[in-house]
Motif scaffolding. Structure first.
Motif, mmCIF file in Angstrom:
data_model
loop_
_atom_site.group_PDB
_atom_site.id
_atom_site.type_symbol
_atom_site.label_atom_id
_atom_site.label_comp_id
_atom_site.label_asym_id
_atom_site.label_seq_id
_atom_site.Cartn_x
_atom_site.Cartn_y
_atom_site.Cartn_z
ATOM 1 N N LEU A 280 -3.885 -3.842 2.778
ATOM 2 C CA LEU A 280 -2.924 -3.773 3.868
ATOM 3 C C LEU A 280 -1.682 -2.951 3.542
ATOM 4 O O LEU A 280 -0.980 -2.507 4.464
ATOM 5 C CB LEU A 280 -2.478 -5.187 4.280
ATOM 6 N N MET A 281 -1.393 -2.730 2.279
ATOM 7 C CA MET A 281 -0.176 -2.007 1.927
ATOM 8 C C MET A 281 -0.138 -0.577 2.476
ATOM 9 O O MET A 281 0.926 -0.121 2.921
ATOM 10 C CB MET A 281 0.012 -1.993 0.408
ATOM 11 N N LEU B 149 6.384 -7.946 10.873
ATOM 12 C CA LEU B 149 5.331 -7.446 9.981
ATOM 13 C C LEU B 149 4.925 -8.506 8.964
ATOM 14 O O LEU B 149 3.736 -8.782 8.760
ATOM 15 C CB LEU B 149 5.823 -6.196 9.256
ATOM 16 N N SER C 188 6.692 0.037 8.138
ATOM 17 C CA SER C 188 8.045 -0.340 7.728
ATOM 18 C C SER C 188 8.993 0.852 7.812
ATOM 19 O O SER C 188 10.142 0.725 8.244
ATOM 20 C CB SER C 188 8.035 -0.892 6.299
ATOM 21 N N GLN D 267 -4.116 -7.766 -0.121
ATOM 22 C CA GLN D 267 -2.781 -7.176 -0.187
ATOM 23 C C GLN D 267 -2.860 -5.673 -0.433
ATOM 24 O O GLN D 267 -2.133 -4.895 0.179
ATOM 25 C CB GLN D 267 -1.975 -7.845 -1.295
ATOM 26 N N PHE E 66 0.460 -5.480 15.161
ATOM 27 C CA PHE E 66 0.420 -5.864 13.754
ATOM 28 C C PHE E 66 -0.710 -6.861 13.489
ATOM 29 O O PHE E 66 -1.473 -6.718 12.523
ATOM 30 C CB PHE E 66 1.748 -6.486 13.337
ATOM 31 N N PHE F 247 1.387 -10.267 8.191
ATOM 32 C CA PHE F 247 0.796 -9.697 6.975
ATOM 33 C C PHE F 247 0.046 -10.765 6.167
ATOM 34 O O PHE F 247 -1.155 -10.640 5.901
ATOM 35 C CB PHE F 247 1.916 -9.062 6.139
ATOM 36 N N TYR G 8 1.093 -1.157 5.863
ATOM 37 C CA TYR G 8 2.382 -1.846 5.915
ATOM 38 C C TYR G 8 3.553 -0.892 5.648
ATOM 39 O O TYR G 8 4.570 -0.931 6.350
ATOM 40 C CB TYR G 8 2.392 -2.980 4.890
ATOM 41 N N PHE H 40 -3.766 -5.699 11.074
ATOM 42 C CA PHE H 40 -3.852 -6.328 9.760
ATOM 43 C C PHE H 40 -5.104 -7.194 9.640
ATOM 44 O O PHE H 40 -5.726 -7.236 8.576
ATOM 45 C CB PHE H 40 -2.608 -7.176 9.509
#
Length: 720
Positions: free
Chosen positions: A357-358, A247, A365, A354, A336, A251, A361, A340
């Motif tokens: 994408l969180m 990831l 996870s 960021q 991924f 990322f 993500y 992303f």
């Protein structure tokens, strides 16, 4: 698409990404902070799972005869369910009843014969039992999840208890399985309590003969081999670590190659160059994917070397497991990278990327992290869950229990999700306004607007297949308790036919052009009829001769298609006619219509491959793929899905009829031994059918698919 330009963009992006210190620093720092925080959350989850396991009853197989009072004490212990002779092979049962199978000598029998009840049970030495029929059978029963543990009261137990002597019982369990370990603990505790009661009764009734104060020995025997114990440890942590690092590997580069370029002002320069959007997305995607793949490879190699260094020589993990683990990470890194990259392009700068994408993500996870729970394992429910399926598959590989069909389903579903992510990324990068920082609605970006006629794009057809396949898989699990006939009818109509019609009507595509609802020519029908009558035998005499399925699989499949003894008309309707209509409208209708934009050969081949994959078994892949090629060719030459329906129905109907009536002359054929003479005849008839199809007049003209696009968006292969 010009590969030289794609290669240039790929090299440029790789160099810029690897020179960025932020990429390298965060790849090292973030895991150090993330793992402790994640461990705290996992401890709470493990605690709740332990409470749920404690509430479940343990199913114990009893291989032997228990004294009535001892059975009563065990049944009254609570949360223990006794199952006499459950999972015991006939030879083992006969050996135990006759006394031919006796307990092997061990330290629990020889050590401290005068030990009293006050001595600690934890001081008893554990030992490795020599291989014997009882141990092998118990390992199989516990490993197949038929029971949680096996209790073996050896043949002399009843006689020894009645005369006041010492008998023996054995508990076979799997320490790797949490439920099995819990069953062993409960059973051993109940046996100890029963033993104390027996000793008390003896003391009250008479003196103390030899062995009287022990009554019987309890011998817990762990059937888990050292490789499984190591696999349990590695399988609980490696999937999470490897997927999290993969990831991270995609990322940061995904943000830098999209939002970072917007922030630096180089995205506009790239768009002004004489390159196509598909070349841009291909180069950037490959760059992100290579970095993610290299990250995964580095972690796999590092962990494999660490494990081989730390483990003793007697607990070696085969190198092929680590190699296969890396192979399994390939579809995950594809997913991924594409996802992303598509999400990061909406951001205006690195910080905004960021934040964008969180939301993706964190759930990914979490899916990787819950694999560490003992209860999370490879089963039909997890085999199609994105990311989780690969994580539990890696875990199953280390445990040495990855069934072929579930492994196949996990790989297929991962490929489907990666394909959807690629289609989404291609769709996003085709919107130049998004690349320049503009805003568009999700409906416009995804191409969800209703069309005014025309046929679907390649992306839409592939996405439709993926959605229908996931719906079919999980829908089938929801109705698995129904009869086979109800399952087949519900899955075909509810999970194939209705979604296909809903997609065509809901998005406004032309049903006649999309589904191929045209009358075929007489030659086309005759060719389809000949192929349907011969394809089953031709495939059985060629493909299945060289790649035969396991005998057990073939036997179970033959029993399954007979629908549990339903009348012949019902079997013919549900196994021959219903799949011919429902499956053909999806594969040679909706799916074929979109793939046709890439050419007839691609449409025939890819639709046949998807048709084979949809049947969900690696053993059926080649036969169904071969049949799918014939069905696709009939659709191509006649321009009608009706020819494929006829071919499909006759093929299934012939096979079902032979299985149902079992005429004497077909005995060898039904056992998979098709004579070469019969095979040659079937091949000749199939060739005649193909020649008739070749001469059939197709009502569709070349290039009709482009003109049929109608209200489509013109996105071509990049559109979803």
């Amino acid at each position: 698409m010009r590969l030289a330009i794609v290669w240039t963009i790929l090299c440029k992006e790789l160099v810029e990404s690897l020179r960025d210190r932020r990429t390298l620093v965060r790849l090292l720092v973030i895991p150090v902070v993330l793992y402790p925080l994640f461990a705290l959350g996992m401890s709470k989850l493990i605690g709740s799972e332990a409470a749920a396991r404690e509430a479940r009853s343990s199913r114990i197989a009893v291989w032997g005869e228990l004294a009535d009072d001892l059975r009563g004490r065990l049944e009254s212990a609570g949360k223990i369910e006794l199952a006499p002779w459950e999972g015991a092979p006939d030879d083992v049962r006969a050996g135990l009843l006759s006394g031919a199978l006796a307990p092997p000598p061990g330290p629990e029998v020889e050590a401290r014969p005068e030990r009293g009840e006050g001595d600690s049970e934890g001081e008893r030495p554990r030992w490795t039992e020599p291989e014997n029929p009882v141990l092998a059978a118990a390992r199989a029963a516990v490993g197949e999840r038929k029971v949680d543990a096996v209790l073996v009261p050896w043949p002399t137990l009843r006689a020894e208890l009645s005369r006041g002597g010492k008998g023996a019982v054995a508990i076979y369990f799997d320490s790797v399985r949490a439920d099995s370990a819990m069953a062993e603990a409960r059973l051993e505790g109940a046996l100890r309590r029963a033993r104390r009661a027996i000793v008390a009764e003896r003391e009250a009734a008479r003196g103390l003969p030899e062995g009287f104060s022990i009554a019987y020995d309890i011998a817990p025997r762990d059937v888990a081999q050292d490789s499984r114990k190591v696999g349990q440890l590695l399988g609980s942590m490696m999937p999470m670590m490897l997927i999290l690092m993969s990831l991270l590997g995609s990322f940061l580069p995904a943000i830098d190659l999209t939002a970072g370029e917007k922030e630096r002002g180089t995205m506009q320069t790239l768009l002004c160059a004489p390159v196509r959007s598909i070349e841009i997305i291909s180069g950037k995607f490959l760059a992100v994917w290579v970095i993610s793949l290299l990250t995964a490879l580095g972690n796999v190699v590092s962990l494999s070397l660490t494990v081989s260094r730390m483990l003793p020589d007697v607990m070696v993990v085969d190198p092929w497991i680590f190699a296969l683990t890396f192979v399994l990470l390939v579809p995950v890194t594809l997913l991924f990278s594409a996802l992303f990259l598509a999400l990061a392009v909406f951001a205006k700068d690195f910080k905004d990327g960021q934040n964008a994408l969180m939301p993706a993500y964190l759930p990914l996870s979490l899916l990787a992290g819950i694999t560490a729970l003992p209860v999370v394992e490879l089963n039909p429910w997890t085999a199609y869950a994105p990311v989780l399926n690969i994580a539990v598959l890696i875990k199953a590989l280390f445990l040495g229990e990855a069934p072929v069909d579930l492994l196949f389903a996990a790989l297929i579903s991962s490929a489907l999700y990666a394909c959807l992510a690629l289609l989404f990324a291609a769709r996003v990068f085709a919107r130049e306004s998004v690349l320049l920082g503009g805003q568009e609605s999700a409906r416009a970006v995804l191409g969800l607007a209703r069309r005014a006629g025309g046929t679907p794009t390649i992306g839409f057809s592939l996405a439709a297949f993926a959605g229908v396949q996931v719906l079919f898989f999980y829908g089938s699990l929801l109705i698995e308790r129904a009869s086979v006939a109800v399952q087949l009818a519900a899955s075909q109509v509810g999970f194939f036919l209705l979604p296909t019609l809903a997609l065509v009507v809901g998005f406004g595509y032309a049903p006649r052009a999309t589904l191929g609802l045209r009358p075929p020519s007489v030659r086309g029908l005759a060719g389809a009829l000949l192929l349907g009558a011969s394809a089953w035998i031709a495939i059985g005499g060629t493909v299945l001769r060289w790649f035969p399925p396991p005998e057990r699989f073939a036997r179970e499949l033959g029993e399954l298609v007979l629908l549990g003894g339903q009348p012949y008309p019902v079997v013919l309707l549900l196994v021959a006619v219903t799949p011919a209509v429902c499956e053909e409208l999806l594969f040679r209708g909706l799916v074929y219509a979109g793939l046709r934009r890439a050419g007839s050969a691609a449409a025939i081949g890819v639709s046949a491959l998807l048709f084979g994959l949809a049947h969900g078994s690696v053993y059926r892949l080649l036969p169904t793929f071969s049949l799918g090629l014939a069905l696709g060719y009939a659709r191509h030459r006649t321009g009608s899905v009706l020819a494929g329906m006829l071919l499909h129905a006759v093929n299934n109907g012939l096979a079902v009829s032979l299985l149902y009536f079992k005429p004497p002359w077909t005995q060898g054929v039904m056992e998979g031994e098709v004579p070469w003479s019969l095979t040659a005849g079937a091949v000749v008839v199939s060739l005649a059918g193909l020649l008739l199809l070749r001469s059939a007049r197709a009502p569709e003209e070349p290039g009709a698919e482009a003109r049929d696009e109608g209200g489509g968006d013109g996105g071509g292969a990049t559109a979803v």
